[in-house]
Design an enzyme around this catalytic site. Sequence first.
Site, short mmCIF file in Angstrom:
data_model
loop_
_atom_site.label_atom_id
_atom_site.label_comp_id
_atom_site.label_asym_id
_atom_site.label_seq_id
_atom_site.Cartn_x
_atom_site.Cartn_y
_atom_site.Cartn_z
CD GLU A 165 86.59 63.46 85.43
OE1 GLU A 165 87.32 63.41 86.44
OE2 GLU A 165 87.04 63.33 84.28
CD GLU B 133 87.81 66.62 81.26
OE1 GLU B 133 88.80 65.99 81.70
OE2 GLU B 133 87.09 67.33 81.97
C1 BGP Z 1 89.89 65.20 84.50
C2 BGP Z 1 89.46 66.59 84.91
C3 BGP Z 1 90.16 67.70 84.19
C4 BGP Z 1 91.63 67.43 83.89
C5 BGP Z 1 91.91 66.01 83.46
C6 BGP Z 1 93.38 65.64 83.46
O1 BGP Z 1 89.59 64.29 85.49
O2 BGP Z 1 88.08 66.74 84.66
O3 BGP Z 1 89.95 68.88 84.90
O4 BGP Z 1 92.48 68.00 84.75
O5 BGP Z 1 91.27 65.07 84.29
O6 BGP Z 1 93.76 65.33 84.77
P1 BGP Z 1 95.07 65.86 85.46
O7 BGP Z 1 95.08 67.34 85.18
O8 BGP Z 1 94.92 65.55 86.89
O9 BGP Z 1 96.20 65.14 84.82
#
Ligand code: BGP
Length: 461
Positions: A166, A367
């Site tokens: 990302e 993800e």
């Molecule tokens: C994505 C990232 C992850 C993860 C996920 C959830 O953008 O690649 O590392 O953390 O989001 O986000 P958050 O943990 O901020 O809720």
Amino acid sequence: MSLSELRFPDSFLWGSATAAIQIEGAAALDGKGASVWDVFCREHPDRIFERATPEVACDHYHRYLEDVESIKNLGHNAYRCSISWPRLLPDGRGRVNTQGLDFYDRLFDALIARGIFPLVTLYHWDLPEALGSWESPEVVDAFLEYAALCYERFGDRVFAWCTLNEPGWTTLNGYVTGLHPPAKHNLKAAVLSSHHLMLAHHGACSLAPTDAQVGLALNVSPIYSASDRAEDVAAAHRADGVLNRWFFDAAATGRYPEDVVKLYDRLGYLPEGHDRLCDTARLDFLGVNYYYPHYAVAATSTSDFHLNTSGEKSEPCRFSLADCFAFAQNPRGRYTDWNWEIDPETLGKLLVDLSQRYPDLPLYVTENGLGAPDELVDGEVDDQARIGFVREHLVAIYKAIGAGADVRGYFMWSLMDNFSWINGYKKRYGFLYVDRDSLDRTPKKSAFWFRDIAMSNTLRC
Ligand code: BGP
């Protein structure tokens, strides 16, 4: 098409995803150098929910074997993780930390021995502190040295490489909202850093062995216009250009989209060499990280950013970039406790759209998941909301495959509850519940539910 038994393609990959700094801990052990996140959390504890730090995280560094056993027992055939750059190169470049190399040798060996394909991200935001920031072109050279080291050492076991995770979200939060390190509000520096990230991506793709698979994971969240008003439609197109196409087009074609180049040129943000990003782009696959879509409206004259980090529904998320675009809530949307919209159909549309734009580009959902304040009650975590969330997204993926999208795998975020950046530890995403005192892991109901799908390659609903 029967919706009762959905059989996925034979070689489909089923797994979960993590990032080094979110799970490993051992932040200053065995020769690891500091990352920008280690320092940010230490210097600005009030910017992180409950002043959490990644210092111990889930102590995966010491418990990796137990975790790999869990991956196996949960029936997964693949696992997405990242390598900590400062664990291998404590100063960012030069001196190599052999204890770091040994750790990843042990991890990848353990995965391979259990028939689990490692899909490995080189950069998941834990930049070595010693390198400063992505504003510096020298970071690109350092990244290429780091990538070459990883290919050489681990290439025989890694199934596929994601150069970056990302780049859009990390640039946005590092330089626009200021919520992540280096916590700046500087749009020109944002564009420069994004250009350096994409140079690093292309450099690492061209260095990768020809028999390796190399791609990257992008948060290509679709952006709808909040209304039919011409100014909202224009704002949505602008937001899509700045947040999505700037990165996606750069990765897939080696060129930035013309409308965004014009915009940045007008604003005086265009970095030197933007027109020489890459002559022949190599992209063996695209990793799609999908959580929610956006609804854009025309911007106001002031900027205002806020992310819900408490999990209290009353705490809003706000995003308004002066004179550019702003995001609104979807009045018909379903939302999580952290006010992230739940919209599985948009994932399906996105996958079909990407495969129509690039018919030969294999896609992985790298993800997707639900953050929730899960609780352990009588030894169990009954996370029905997560089961519902993942089921709906898998149905959308299945339908997208039926409509021609070449989707080859699904990685749920995340294997275990982890350090959720500025949300600390309350926001839990894992198949494995992690007790914050003992760090003991307990598989949630979703983990057993998903095991049956992964092992039979079939979703029954
Ligand atoms: C994505 C990232 C992850 C993860 C996920 C959830 O953008 O690649 O590392 O953390 O989001 O986000 P958050 O943990 O901020 O809720």
